[in-house]
Write an enzyme that holds these catalytic residues in place. Structure first.
Site, PDB file in Angstrom:
ATOM      1  N   LYS A  61     -20.571 -34.617  58.614  1.00  9.63           N
ATOM      2  CA  LYS A  61     -19.211 -34.566  59.138  1.00  9.63           C
ATOM      3  C   LYS A  61     -18.349 -35.504  58.314  1.00  9.63           C
ATOM      4  O   LYS A  61     -18.600 -36.705  58.240  1.00  9.63           O
ATOM      5  CB  LYS A  61     -19.193 -34.983  60.608  1.00  9.63           C
ATOM      6  CG  LYS A  61     -17.782 -35.069  61.160  1.00  9.63           C
ATOM      7  CD  LYS A  61     -17.744 -35.204  62.649  1.00  9.63           C
ATOM      8  CE  LYS A  61     -16.317 -35.306  63.139  1.00  9.63           C
ATOM      9  NZ  LYS A  61     -16.245 -35.404  64.599  1.00  9.63           N
ATOM     10  N   LYS A 109     -19.169 -29.947  58.594  1.00  8.89           N
ATOM     11  CA  LYS A 109     -17.814 -29.925  59.139  1.00  8.89           C
ATOM     12  C   LYS A 109     -16.896 -30.783  58.295  1.00  8.89           C
ATOM     13  O   LYS A 109     -17.275 -31.909  57.984  1.00  8.89           O
ATOM     14  CB  LYS A 109     -17.857 -30.473  60.569  1.00  8.89           C
ATOM     15  CG  LYS A 109     -16.531 -30.585  61.242  1.00  8.89           C
ATOM     16  CD  LYS A 109     -16.698 -31.225  62.577  1.00  8.89           C
ATOM     17  CE  LYS A 109     -15.330 -31.411  63.176  1.00  8.89           C
ATOM     18  NZ  LYS A 109     -15.348 -32.278  64.303  1.00  8.89           N
TER      19      LYS A 109
HETATM   20  C1  PBG Z   1     -14.790 -35.576  67.973  1.00  7.10           C
HETATM   21  C2  PBG Z   1     -14.543 -34.309  67.268  1.00  7.10           C
HETATM   22  C3  PBG Z   1     -13.524 -34.011  66.366  1.00  7.10           C
HETATM   23  C4  PBG Z   1     -13.637 -32.650  66.087  1.00  7.10           C
HETATM   24  C5  PBG Z   1     -14.730 -32.171  66.801  1.00  7.10           C
HETATM   25  N1  PBG Z   1     -15.296 -33.218  67.521  1.00  7.10           N
HETATM   26  C6  PBG Z   1     -12.414 -34.820  65.832  1.00  7.10           C
HETATM   27  C7  PBG Z   1     -12.654 -36.029  65.051  1.00  7.10           C
HETATM   28  O1  PBG Z   1     -13.771 -36.334  64.637  1.00  7.10           O
HETATM   29  O2  PBG Z   1     -11.689 -36.759  64.865  1.00  7.10           O
HETATM   30  C8  PBG Z   1     -12.698 -31.887  65.202  1.00  7.10           C
HETATM   31  C9  PBG Z   1     -12.664 -30.418  65.397  1.00  7.10           C
HETATM   32  C10 PBG Z   1     -11.511 -29.717  64.797  1.00  7.10           C
HETATM   33  O3  PBG Z   1     -10.670 -30.267  64.073  1.00  7.10           O
HETATM   34  O4  PBG Z   1     -11.419 -28.514  65.072  1.00  7.10           O
HETATM   35  N2  PBG Z   1     -15.614 -36.490  67.424  1.00  7.10           N
END
Ligand code: PBG
Length: 326
Positions: free
Chosen positions: A199, A252
């Site tokens: 991520k 992601k």
């Molecule tokens: C929370 C989380 C996030 C997303 C999914 N879970 C945001 C972040 O890490 O700031 C983002 C998903 C998206 O942008 O569609 N940890």
């Protein structure tokens, strides 16, 4: 004499030929639909930066889940949008058995026992600091090991409510192992972990943070989410998540990270998921609204490219729209 012996165009000659030759097919089996929940009844609260997407009250989430199920979509990923009054430093509300997320899980399971429910494990929707981990007030540092206990308790509360798949999205070190142990100790040996393995610290999450009002109050997420310049680092995260008992690995965001999806597929035998994140959705929607491109066709092409790169499943806000095309 015609020396053009090899003619790739023969294999593209007609619709029928093209369907025979097709290497990748996207179906509703591949899709996971993220949903945003708000408290109340019969409420639709549009998310301005995600055209066509809204926060829904529990009753409408159940209806939405029923519609998705009827279209062949078998998994939803739930995110609670909470009022600030429910947020604190320790994300205490995340453990509440009667909290908004937990009640919604039960509602969906009552109406649709077979629908798979995935839930996010991270502090941000519940944190007054807007971070995925616990913040040291003096230094601003995100405290890794102290966060793990909070995540473990959150995962158990979600599993207890009926979540089938917990998705640690926090990027703390050791979270998958800690959550696996905690789940097993509480007899949730059948709860899957879909780890947000690679991520990245991405600007593509902007609209999601609008939806949950969860942007960090100070600093950014770069000390825990990955640097978007890196590829090899993802392999290291794969090794760790595999050894800690993850069931599914995720990349992601998606569209700018197809190389990472391919690397992941080549470096694990676990199923690979990709998250087509909010900013990727909004960019397409914004251009489509202006008539600059065909939003549905672009979405289908994007999602197919995720599969072509090696993703076995995709979390996407386009789930419903695209499933209509099948
Ligand atoms: C929370 C989380 C996030 C997303 C999914 N879970 C945001 C972040 O890490 O700031 C983002 C998903 C998206 O942008 O569609 N940890």
């Amino acid at each position: 004499m015609n020396l053009n012996l090899s003619r790739p165009r023969r294999n593209r000659k007609s619709h029928a030929i093209r369907s025979l030759m097709r290497e990748t097919t996207l179906t509703s089996d591949d899709l996971i639909a993220p949903l945003f929940i708000i408290d109340g009844k019969d409420k639709i609260d549009p998310i301005e930066s995600m055209p066509g997407y809204a926060r829904l009250s529990r009753d409408l989430i159940v209806k939405e889940a029923q519609e998705l199920w009827s279209m062949g979509i078998k998994c939803v990923s739930l995110f609670p949008a909470l009022d600030d009054s429910f947020k604190d430093k320790f994300a205490t509300e995340s453990k509440n058995p009667d909290g908004l997320l937990q009640r919604t899980i039960k509602d969906i399971k009552n109406a649709l026992p077979e629908m798979l429910i995935m839930t996010d494990v991270a502090m941000d929707p519940y944190s007054s600091d807007g971070h995925d981990g616990l913040v040291d007030d003096k230094t601003g540092e995100i405290l890794n090991d102290e966060t793990l206990d909070i995540l473990a308790a959150m995962a158990i509360a979600q599993a207890e409510a009926g979540s089938d798949i917990v998705g640690p999205s926090d990027m703390m070190d050791g979270r998958v192992g800690r959550i696996r142990l905690a789940l097993d100790e509480s007899s949730f040996t059948n709860t899957l972990i879909m780890s947000y393995t690679a991520k990245y610290a991405s600007s593509f999450y902007g609209p999601f943070r609008d939806a949950l009002d969860s942007a960090p109050k100070a600093g950014d997420k770069k000390t825990y989410q990955m640097d978007f310049s890196n590829r090899a680092e993802a392999i290291r995260e794969i090794r760790l998540d595999e050894s800690e008992g993850a069931d599914i690995l995720m990349v992601k965001p998606g569209i700018s990270y197809l190389d990472v999806i391919k690397d992941m597929k080549d470096n694990t035998h676990l199923p690979v998921a990709a998250y087509n994140v909010s900013g990727e959705y909004s960019m397409v929607k914004a251009a489509a609204e202006r008539g600059w491109l065909d939003g549905e066709k672009v979405a289908l092409e994007m999602l197919t490219s995720f599969k072509r790169a090696g993703a076995d499943m995709i979390l996407t806000y386009f789930s419903k729209e695209v499933a209509r095309l099948f």
